[in-house]
Motif scaffolding. Structure first.
Motif, PDB file in Angstrom:
ATOM      1  N   ASN A   1       0.941  -1.344   0.224  1.00  0.00           N
ATOM      2  CA  ASN A   1      -0.148  -0.160   0.080  1.00  0.00           C
ATOM      3  C   ASN A   1       0.709   1.086   0.004  1.00  0.00           C
ATOM      4  O   ASN A   1       0.533   2.196   0.330  1.00  0.00           O
ATOM      5  N   LYS A   2       2.254   0.813   0.111  1.00  0.00           N
ATOM      6  CA  LYS A   2       2.825   2.006  -0.226  1.00  0.00           C
ATOM      7  C   LYS A   2       2.362   3.752   1.079  1.00  0.00           C
ATOM      8  O   LYS A   2       2.495   4.660   0.848  1.00  0.00           O
ATOM      9  N   ARG A   3       2.136   3.121   2.265  1.00  0.00           N
ATOM     10  CA  ARG A   3       2.334   3.659   3.322  1.00  0.00           C
ATOM     11  C   ARG A   3       3.067   3.454   4.570  1.00  0.00           C
ATOM     12  O   ARG A   3       3.421   1.927   4.402  1.00  0.00           O
ATOM     13  N   PRO A   4       2.982   4.182   5.784  1.00  0.00           N
ATOM     14  CA  PRO A   4       4.101   3.708   6.677  1.00  0.00           C
ATOM     15  C   PRO A   4       3.135   2.753   7.455  1.00  0.00           C
ATOM     16  O   PRO A   4       1.876   2.825   7.073  1.00  0.00           O
ATOM     17  N   LEU A   5       3.351   2.360   8.603  1.00  0.00           N
ATOM     18  CA  LEU A   5       2.876   1.135   9.558  1.00  0.00           C
ATOM     19  C   LEU A   5       2.211   1.840  10.595  1.00  0.00           C
ATOM     20  O   LEU A   5       1.956   2.700  10.417  1.00  0.00           O
ATOM     21  N   TYR A   6       1.308   1.504  11.116  1.00  0.00           N
ATOM     22  CA  TYR A   6      -0.379   1.784  11.613  1.00  0.00           C
ATOM     23  C   TYR A   6       0.485   2.787  13.302  1.00  0.00           C
ATOM     24  O   TYR A   6       0.227   4.098  13.530  1.00  0.00           O
ATOM     25  N   ASP A   7       1.970   2.207  13.577  1.00  0.00           N
ATOM     26  CA  ASP A   7       2.162   3.196  14.612  1.00  0.00           C
ATOM     27  C   ASP A   7       2.894   3.738  14.390  1.00  0.00           C
ATOM     28  O   ASP A   7       3.257   4.195  15.173  1.00  0.00           O
ATOM     29  N   TYR A   8       3.580   4.197  13.307  1.00  0.00           N
ATOM     30  CA  TYR A   8       4.009   5.868  12.931  1.00  0.00           C
ATOM     31  C   TYR A   8       2.828   6.543  13.434  1.00  0.00           C
ATOM     32  O   TYR A   8       3.389   7.585  13.315  1.00  0.00           O
ATOM     33  N   TYR A   9       1.214   6.471  12.753  1.00  0.00           N
ATOM     34  CA  TYR A   9       0.786   7.399  12.950  1.00  0.00           C
ATOM     35  C   TYR A   9      -0.059   7.473  14.043  1.00  0.00           C
ATOM     36  O   TYR A   9      -0.101   8.316  14.391  1.00  0.00           O
ATOM     37  N   VAL A  10       0.075   6.007  15.042  1.00  0.00           N
ATOM     38  CA  VAL A  10       0.200   6.763  15.816  1.00  0.00           C
ATOM     39  C   VAL A  10       0.699   7.604  16.548  1.00  0.00           C
ATOM     40  O   VAL A  10       0.469   7.983  18.021  1.00  0.00           O
ATOM     41  N   ASP A  11       2.358   7.461  17.013  1.00  0.00           N
ATOM     42  CA  ASP A  11       3.016   7.820  16.830  1.00  0.00           C
ATOM     43  C   ASP A  11       2.712   9.600  17.031  1.00  0.00           C
ATOM     44  O   ASP A  11       3.427  10.104  15.720  1.00  0.00           O
ATOM     45  N   GLN A  12       2.948  10.538  17.649  1.00  0.00           N
ATOM     46  CA  GLN A  12       2.660  11.613  17.088  1.00  0.00           C
ATOM     47  C   GLN A  12       3.525  12.309  18.232  1.00  0.00           C
ATOM     48  O   GLN A  12       3.760  13.616  18.168  1.00  0.00           O
ATOM     49  N   THR A  13       4.427  12.032  18.963  1.00  0.00           N
ATOM     50  CA  THR A  13       5.507  12.804  19.321  1.00  0.00           C
ATOM     51  C   THR A  13       6.751  13.754  18.025  1.00  0.00           C
ATOM     52  O   THR A  13       6.835  13.218  17.141  1.00  0.00           O
ATOM     53  N   THR A  14       6.963  14.053  19.004  1.00  0.00           N
ATOM     54  CA  THR A  14       8.007  15.588  18.461  1.00  0.00           C
ATOM     55  C   THR A  14       9.354  15.716  18.802  1.00  0.00           C
ATOM     56  O   THR A  14       9.607  16.203  20.218  1.00  0.00           O
ATOM     57  N   ASN A  15       9.694  16.146  18.407  1.00  0.00           N
ATOM     58  CA  ASN A  15      11.525  16.726  19.069  1.00  0.00           C
ATOM     59  C   ASN A  15      11.820  18.390  18.150  1.00  0.00           C
ATOM     60  O   ASN A  15      11.962  18.288  16.877  1.00  0.00           O
ATOM     61  N   SER A  16      11.523  18.893  19.236  1.00  0.00           N
ATOM     62  CA  SER A  16      11.743  20.433  18.874  1.00  0.00           C
ATOM     63  C   SER A  16      12.821  20.251  17.942  1.00  0.00           C
ATOM     64  O   SER A  16      13.819  21.946  17.409  1.00  0.00           O
ATOM     65  N   SER A  17      14.716  19.574  18.169  1.00  0.00           N
ATOM     66  CA  SER A  17      15.174  19.868  18.499  1.00  0.00           C
ATOM     67  C   SER A  17      16.027  19.564  16.963  1.00  0.00           C
ATOM     68  O   SER A  17      17.062  20.432  16.475  1.00  0.00           O
ATOM     69  N   ASN A  18      15.475  19.046  16.882  1.00  0.00           N
ATOM     70  CA  ASN A  18      16.188  18.666  15.323  1.00  0.00           C
ATOM     71  C   ASN A  18      14.854  17.492  14.914  1.00  0.00           C
ATOM     72  O   ASN A  18      14.664  15.939  15.850  1.00  0.00           O
ATOM     73  N   SER A  19      13.621  17.315  13.607  1.00  0.00           N
ATOM     74  CA  SER A  19      13.016  17.139  13.749  1.00  0.00           C
ATOM     75  C   SER A  19      13.267  15.579  13.438  1.00  0.00           C
ATOM     76  O   SER A  19      12.148  14.519  13.073  1.00  0.00           O
TER      77      SER A  19
END
Length: 541
Positions: free
Chosen positions: A412-430
């Motif tokens: 399906n040429k898309r990330p696995l579902y875990d990718y979408y569930v994880d909304q964590t960010t790193n402000s120092s380096n994306s």
């Protein structure tokens, strides 16, 4: 060193975040993998090692037009071999149909910023930077020649299925035929052509005054800053056929852009990842000053007055990256002899026109264990599932590992579902965002690359409990975890029943690669480093 600090920070933050998760919308528990580690009896949690069969394949030629980031330079990887990356781009008038009367060029320069981080600025306004996404040896040099591009880069292809024009990494011969012969970066300073390097120095643009002194007029963050051929741009811009500059549709056909050609200097290696859409050509010139009536303005002595003016050409429009690869025999042999049934002992995963790994997980025995009992309805509760990829340190001894790997759904040429569930960010380096999902390079106590762990808990739960399709999982190098689009393969292939038509763009834009222990047991594969799908679960009371 900076990457390692960020990596450790990401892992630490990921652990804290996982401890705080409340499973309100899911019928299973989530437990941080860094807490569980190898304690399979922590609070009743047990570990189940499920089936995983992994092998690698060459991508062959990949689509490289209109990518968000492009590479330029020479990268000589001791494990995989050498890649020379060239770049072609259209240019566009920032302001269409300029009024030209009697223009005379003062100077022409090109500026394309690098990815950099501002470290400090002193009291004189001078700033210090560090560069990001520059690969190769320290102070490595390349020969950089910029020419006019004569090949028209189209947007559409009526003969293709989607109507979109695709250009590929091996299309150099197609475009080279129309490359101009006049060197545009013809400065006498070898740093701007024959001995070009990616410098972290701030750029000071200075002008020479009438008394011979210099004046600082502009400062730029580190980037490619080159003086360009004034005679060429006088002819191209100021002696253009009538109507050539009236709008960008006409202009892009008249002036078809720039060709950034690269050659290796000795054994040096230097490659930069750049967003050329932030780049520009600036033409500084003087022209006759016109009054409101459109007539030249005269000074008190009756001389025609002049005015300083600027034309800016943005490096926007269609682009293509061109790769020349001279790969090592070990690499080419490995990706041409993969075993889709038993799996490979080693996985060679490389960006660019490189290679991907493919993973099949959960055989029928695993599903029988994990799925609800058809009679009683009892089932195990899956707390966490991870694929952990250990680096073959001997194979990668003299090479730099990529910062991150990326798992995706091949079909399906898309990330696995875990990718979408994880909304964590790193402000120092994306690049280190979505750190719970993972795939970030982890280091051992000696500061050497050790492994990559990717969390696929939701993906496994969906297969076991929601009858989701157990798709083939792809593994790729990623330069940017936020980039999830795909690039077409010139020659698609099939693995099992899944046709592979594309590769992640995030892999295509990266020159990096790594060698990992695969899933197949062997005398040269330490059992504790072999790829496994580890599932942590609890049994119902």
């Amino acid at each position: 060193m900076k990457s390692r600090i960020l990596n450790k920070l990401a892992v630490a933050l990921g652990t804290v975040a996982l401890v705080s998760v409340i499973a309100c919308d899911y019928d299973y528990n989530e437990v941080g993998s860094d807490i569980i580690q190898d304690d399979v009896h922590h609070n009743g949690i047990e570990k189940y090692v499920a089936n995983a069969v992994a092998f690698d394949k060459s991508t062959g030629s990949v689509q490289t037009n209109n990518m968000p980031i492009n590479s330029l330079g020479v990268y000589d990887n001791p494990v995989f071999g050498k890649t020379i990356s060239r770049f072609v781009t259209q240019v566009a008038l920032a302001s269409e149909n300029p009024t030209l009367t009697n223009p005379v060029i003062d100077t022409v320069y090109l500026y394309v910023p690098y990815f950099s981080n501002l470290e400090s600025t002193d009291t004189d306004g001078e700033s210090t930077y560090t560069l990001d996404s520059i690969f190769g040896g320290e102070n490595g040099k390349i020969k950089l020649n910029i020419f006019e591009n004569g090949y028209y880069l189209r947007s559409t292809d009526p003969g293709s299925e989607d109507g979109v024009q695709k250009y590929y990494s091996d299309d150099r011969s197609l475009i080279d035929t129309y490359k101009g012969s006049v060197l545009l970066n013809n400065s006498a300073n070898p740093d701007e052509n024959n001995e070009f390097s990616f410098s972290e120095a701030e750029i000071d643009r200075r002008v020479t005054l009438e008394d011979g002194s210099e004046k600082l007029v502009e400062r730029f963050a580190p980037g490619m800053y080159l003086q360009l051929n004034k005679d060429f741009f006088t002819e191209k811009m100021f002696n253009a056929p009538e109507g050539s500059l009236v709008n960008n549709n006409v202009f892009k056909d008249y002036f078809r852009g720039l060709y950034f050609d690269v050659e290796q200097v000795g054994s040096d290696s230097a490659m930069g990842m750049m967003d050329f859409t932030d780049g520009k050509i600036v033409i500084l010139y003087t022209d006759t000053k016109l009054g409101t009536d459109g007539e030249p303005v005269l000074d008190e002595e009756g001389n025609v007055e002049t005015i300083s003016k600027t034309i800016t050409l943005n490096l926007t429009g269609n682009t293509v990256n061109l790769f020349d690869n001279t790969y090592n025999d070990t690499f080419t042999s490995a990706i041409s002899s993969s075993d889709e049934v038993e799996g490979d002992e080693r996985l060679y995963v490389k960006g660019g026109e490189g290679s991907l790994a493919f993973i099949n997980i959960l055989d029928q025995v695993d599903l029988d264990f994990l799925k609800p009992d058809p009679v009683t309805g009892e089932r195990v509760l899956i707390n966490e599932a991870n694929l952990t990829f250990y680096i073959d340190k001997a194979a990668m001894a003299n090479a730099i590992e990529p910062n991150r790997l990326y798992l995706y759904d091949v079909k399906n040429k898309r990330p696995l579902y875990d990718y979408y569930v994880d909304q964590t960010t790193n402000s120092s380096n994306s690049k280190y965002s979505r750190y719970i999902y993972g795939g970030i390079l982890e280091y051992d106590d000696d500061g050497e690359g050790l492994r990559y762990k990717v969390r696929i808990t939701d993906h496994v739960n969906n297969i076991v409990n929601k009858d989701s399709t157990n798709v083939v999982i792809g593994l790729a190098v990623t330069e940017s975890i936020s980039q999830i689009s795909n690039a077409a393969l010139r020659t698609p292939f099939t693995t099992g029943t899944t046709e592979v038509k594309s590769a992640p763009v995030s892999s295509v834009i990266s020159p990096m690669g790594t060698v990992l222990y695969g899933s197949k047991s062997g005398a040269n594969v330490p059992e504790d480093k072999r790829l496994k799908l580890e599932i942590y679960y609890t049994k119902p009371n």
